[in-house]
Write a protein that holds these residues in place. Sequence first.
Motif, PDB file in Angstrom:
ATOM      1  N   GLY A  95       4.376   1.712  -3.745  1.00 24.35           N
ATOM      2  CA  GLY A  95       3.527   1.327  -2.550  1.00 24.35           C
ATOM      3  C   GLY A  95       4.402   0.997  -1.042  1.00 24.35           C
ATOM      4  O   GLY A  95       5.430   0.798  -1.235  1.00 24.35           O
TER       5      GLY A  95
ATOM      6  N   LEU B 228      -1.281   6.080   1.941  1.00 24.01           N
ATOM      7  CA  LEU B 228      -0.337   5.712   0.353  1.00 24.01           C
ATOM      8  C   LEU B 228      -0.401   6.855  -0.376  1.00 24.01           C
ATOM      9  O   LEU B 228      -1.277   7.044  -1.269  1.00 24.01           O
ATOM     10  CB  LEU B 228       0.017   4.729   0.226  1.00 24.01           C
TER      11      LEU B 228
ATOM     12  N   LEU C 297       0.503   5.452  -4.802  1.00 21.00           N
ATOM     13  CA  LEU C 297       0.651   5.363  -6.334  1.00 21.00           C
ATOM     14  C   LEU C 297       1.051   5.767  -7.206  1.00 21.00           C
ATOM     15  O   LEU C 297      -0.061   6.902  -7.487  1.00 21.00           O
ATOM     16  CB  LEU C 297       0.345   4.134  -5.749  1.00 21.00           C
TER      17      LEU C 297
ATOM     18  N   ARG D 238      -6.770  -4.348  -8.717  1.00 15.51           N
ATOM     19  CA  ARG D 238      -5.642  -4.853  -6.976  1.00 15.51           C
ATOM     20  C   ARG D 238      -6.163  -5.791  -6.782  1.00 15.51           C
ATOM     21  O   ARG D 238      -7.550  -6.376  -7.837  1.00 15.51           O
ATOM     22  CB  ARG D 238      -5.823  -3.873  -6.359  1.00 15.51           C
TER      23      ARG D 238
ATOM     24  N   LEU E 291      -6.380   3.986   4.799  1.00 10.11           N
ATOM     25  CA  LEU E 291      -6.528   2.265   4.200  1.00 10.11           C
ATOM     26  C   LEU E 291      -7.122   1.752   5.635  1.00 10.11           C
ATOM     27  O   LEU E 291      -6.773   1.952   6.314  1.00 10.11           O
ATOM     28  CB  LEU E 291      -4.888   2.371   3.983  1.00 10.11           C
TER      29      LEU E 291
ATOM     30  N   ASP F 205      -6.699  -3.197   2.541  1.00  9.97           N
ATOM     31  CA  ASP F 205      -7.078  -3.240   0.750  1.00  9.97           C
ATOM     32  C   ASP F 205      -5.884  -3.514   0.305  1.00  9.97           C
ATOM     33  O   ASP F 205      -5.106  -3.187  -0.991  1.00  9.97           O
ATOM     34  CB  ASP F 205      -6.783  -1.058   0.979  1.00  9.97           C
ATOM     35  N   THR F 206      -5.032  -4.642   1.369  1.00 10.73           N
ATOM     36  CA  THR F 206      -4.073  -4.986   0.586  1.00 10.73           C
ATOM     37  C   THR F 206      -4.307  -5.906  -0.531  1.00 10.73           C
ATOM     38  O   THR F 206      -4.803  -6.549  -0.504  1.00 10.73           O
ATOM     39  CB  THR F 206      -3.525  -6.327   2.194  1.00 10.73           C
TER      40      THR F 206
ATOM     41  N   TYR G  84      -0.982  -3.497  -6.377  1.00 10.68           N
ATOM     42  CA  TYR G  84      -2.340  -3.051  -6.782  1.00 10.68           C
ATOM     43  C   TYR G  84      -0.893  -2.753  -7.818  1.00 10.68           C
ATOM     44  O   TYR G  84      -0.242  -2.515  -8.735  1.00 10.68           O
ATOM     45  CB  TYR G  84      -1.988  -1.034  -6.361  1.00 10.68           C
TER      46      TYR G  84
ATOM     47  N   THR H  93       2.756  -2.830  -8.080  1.00 16.03           N
ATOM     48  CA  THR H  93       3.164  -3.066  -6.788  1.00 16.03           C
ATOM     49  C   THR H  93       2.331  -3.256  -5.163  1.00 16.03           C
ATOM     50  O   THR H  93       1.370  -2.737  -4.842  1.00 16.03           O
ATOM     51  CB  THR H  93       3.624  -1.588  -6.112  1.00 16.03           C
ATOM     52  N   GLN H  94       3.064  -3.684  -4.399  1.00 21.07           N
ATOM     53  CA  GLN H  94       2.726  -4.087  -3.190  1.00 21.07           C
ATOM     54  C   GLN H  94       2.103  -3.317  -2.538  1.00 21.07           C
ATOM     55  O   GLN H  94       2.588  -2.491  -2.217  1.00 21.07           O
ATOM     56  CB  GLN H  94       3.804  -5.353  -2.895  1.00 21.07           C
ATOM     57  N   VAL H  95       1.205  -3.795  -2.200  1.00 21.64           N
ATOM     58  CA  VAL H  95       0.473  -2.829  -0.655  1.00 21.64           C
ATOM     59  C   VAL H  95       0.314  -3.619   0.517  1.00 21.64           C
ATOM     60  O   VAL H  95      -0.717  -4.361   0.275  1.00 21.64           O
ATOM     61  CB  VAL H  95      -0.997  -1.551  -0.865  1.00 21.64           C
ATOM     62  N   THR H  96       0.408  -3.174   1.696  1.00 22.71           N
ATOM     63  CA  THR H  96       0.264  -4.430   3.088  1.00 22.71           C
ATOM     64  C   THR H  96      -0.700  -2.767   3.846  1.00 22.71           C
ATOM     65  O   THR H  96       0.787  -2.487   4.346  1.00 22.71           O
ATOM     66  CB  THR H  96       0.798  -4.712   3.628  1.00 22.71           C
TER      67      THR H  96
END
Length: 122
Positions: free
Chosen positions: A8, A17, A19, A37, A85, A89-90, A93, A116-119
Amino acid sequence: VQLVESGGGLVQAGGSLRLSCAASEITFDAYAIGWFRQAPGKEREGVSCISSSGGVTNYADSVKGRFTISRDNAKNTVYLQMNSLKPEDTAVYYCAAGVILCSALVHTYDYWGQGTQVTVSS
């Protein structure tokens, strides 16, 4: 049983990204793996899943054509490649392992990672 997500981070809209979900202390090839998510204030939602053999995959409508799930049973790892992305999508996950073929339902999974953070910035 341990599931550990990684990969992430912060990415601009349109970026990519990948993952990873690494499993240990589990008969990995006996389990389907799902990616979920959860955005702030929202319920956890199914993103994608893959059957134990990898022969069956499913995707949420919101990510179809942009995300690809795959697994390497020799490495006890499942991947989620995320392309194009969008800010929506933030989320955090999570990967999860379950014995159901391939499910988008939270309650059908037995083991969960920490997330895991996705920003995605606009």
